[in-house]
Design an enzyme around this catalytic site. Structure first.
Site, PDB file in Angstrom:
ATOM      1  N   GLY A  78       0.723  -1.118   0.262  1.00  0.00           N
ATOM      2  CA  GLY A  78       0.064   0.053  -0.016  1.00  0.00           C
ATOM      3  C   GLY A  78       0.928   1.176   0.023  1.00  0.00           C
ATOM      4  CB  ALA A 205      -1.868  -9.091  -1.025  1.00  0.00           C
ATOM      5  CG  HIS A 206      -0.180  -6.609   4.374  1.00  0.00           C
ATOM      6  ND1 HIS A 206      -0.294  -6.397   5.512  1.00  0.00           N
ATOM      7  CD2 HIS A 206       0.077  -5.433   3.712  1.00  0.00           C
ATOM      8  CE1 HIS A 206      -0.227  -4.900   5.683  1.00  0.00           C
ATOM      9  NE2 HIS A 206       0.142  -4.346   4.565  1.00  0.00           N
ATOM     10  CB  THR A 242      12.359  -9.185 -11.306  1.00  0.00           C
ATOM     11  OG1 THR A 242      13.496  -8.973 -12.194  1.00  0.00           O
ATOM     12  CG2 THR A 242      11.856 -10.735 -11.555  1.00  0.00           C
ATOM     13  CB  CYS A 344       4.876   5.319  20.451  1.00  0.00           C
ATOM     14  SG  CYS A 344       6.001   5.312  21.952  1.00  0.00           S
TER      15      CYS A 344
END
Length: 407
Positions: A78, A205-206, A242, A344
């Site tokens: 992203g 994707a994650h 690649t 934080c």
């Protein structure tokens, strides 16, 4: 370590950060790594096998996202997609003004800062107390020198879903390109890029049980665009390097699983029902208050919030805000993995969330955020222990704060 409770280990409720890869995704990646490991740009048989799988995966992802295969540019995730979108779309244009909302992801803020260093102006669109963009302010700013708009579709911290079609129509009427950060939306609701009034879309994707390290940018074919990363001309010359064929194959399989889940439930993410059941129980507890849109407010309300998302403001029995960041490790000791929206500070203590402050909360309230985000690995029984775990953690934190203040 497992992802569910039910006596089987810690409970994972941090899907907006990342998701555990689905078993079918791991299988698809293992197969790709074994059979399509070559460089897909090579012209021998090994390379052609990799190229074939890459393009079959591209076709599947394009179908899932409702775009032409030529619109897809594979990236590392992203953050790269967002930077590629904003810097790539801005590069062919004269310096102008970029509009972003007050609740954007840090990746968008970083890309906007990079454009500022190149001579662009950046204007911030205000939001209301639910995190929704002020459309009147947007209309007033969609005039020269505005040349580009970037909006987060589903806000990761408070779950707000922006009215992208209404925003896109206004941008189209003004002749201004629109980029949409759809990282939290893709996989949880249907996306039909070709039918939406937007020009660029970023996803990863994650966030949907796919692998980390791969994402996509969708680009309108007629949009002037300069690649962020040059090289060997991969991805239609729009992103050098690649391609990671196994990761792309995992991405494609993850989207297939999401499509099947949505189709089986009439286009609605079934995790919303789990979320609503848990949210009702949590809001009955003292010291917990919802931030962002209320999905329990009626049939239309569910469209205003990400279906897998709960965000809370935590306070003690006297109503004083508690640190969401400090609550997270206490919850982990209770077997629940969650997150806090507050960042934080450099000193290691809690800091108020800029997103919650933009929504009108005080600094103390803006440091009290807690996020629970769910996924399809969960069942209703897994969530039974969450309210009690949260209450024990909150009590422990309030007691610790009381001891500290009495010293």
């Amino acid at each position: 370590m497992t992802t569910a409770a039910s006596g089987h280990g810690p409970l994972y409720l941090d899907a907006c950060a990342t998701t555990p890869p689905a078993a079918a995704v791991l299988e698809a990646m293992a197969s790709a790594a074994a059979t399509a490991w070559a460089n897909p740009s090579s012209l021998h048989g090994f390379g052609l096998a990799a190229a074939e799988l890459l393009e079959r995966s591209r076709l599947g992802i394009a179908s899932s996202l409702g775009c032409d295969p030529e619109a897809l540019v594979f990236t590392s995730g992203g953050t790269e997609s967002i930077h590629t979108a904003l810097l790539g779309a801005a590069a062919p244009l004269p310096s102008g003004r970029l509009l972003i909302s007050a609740v954007e992801h840090p990746a968008t803020l970083a890309a906007a800062a990079a454009l500022e260093r190149r001579g662009w102006q950046v204007a911030v669109l205000p939001v209301d107390r639910l995190g929704r963009i002020d459309l009147t302010a947007l209309e007033s700013l969609l005039e020269p020198p505005t040349r580009l708009v970037s909006v987060i579709w589903g806000q990761s911290e408070v779950g707000t879903v922006q009215p992208i079609e209404a925003i896109g129509r206004r941008c189209r009427q003004a002749g201004v390109a629109l980029h949409v950060d759809a990282v939290q939306v893709v996989g949880h609701r249907g996306v039909a890029f070709n039918r939406l009034p937007i020009d660029l879309l970023s996803c990863a994707a994650h966030k949907l049980q796919g692998p980390r390290g791969v994402g996509a940018l969708l680009v309108r074919p007629d949009l002037p665009f300069v690649p962020l990363i040059g090289g060997g001309g991969q991805e239609g010359g729009r992103r050098g390097g690649t391609e990671a064929v196994a990761l792309v194959a995992g991405f494609a399989r993850a989207l297939e699983l999401c499509d099947a889940r949505l189709a089986a439930h009439g286009g609605t993410d079934p995790v919303a029902a789990l979320r609503d059941g848990l949210l009702r129980r949590l809001l009955d507890l003292p010291g917990l208050r919802l931030s962002g849109p209320d999905p329990l407010g009626g049939p239309a309300a569910s469209d205003d919030r990400l279906p897998h998302h709960i965000s809370l403001l935590i306070s003690d029995t006297a109503g004083a805000p508690l640190s969401g960041r400090r609550l997270v490790p206490m919850l982990w000791r209770q077997g629940v993995a969650a997150s806090s929206g507050s960042a934080c500070s450099s000193g290691g203590g809690p800091a108020p969330s800029p997103v919650l402050q933009a929504m009108g909360l005080t600094q103390a309230e803006a440091a009290s955020g807690l996020r629970l985000s769910l996924g399809p690995w969960l069942q209703a029984a897994d969530l039974e222990s969450v309210p009690e775990a949260l209450m024990r953690s909150r009590a422990a934190l309030a007691q610790a704060d009381g001891r500290a203040s009495s010293r």
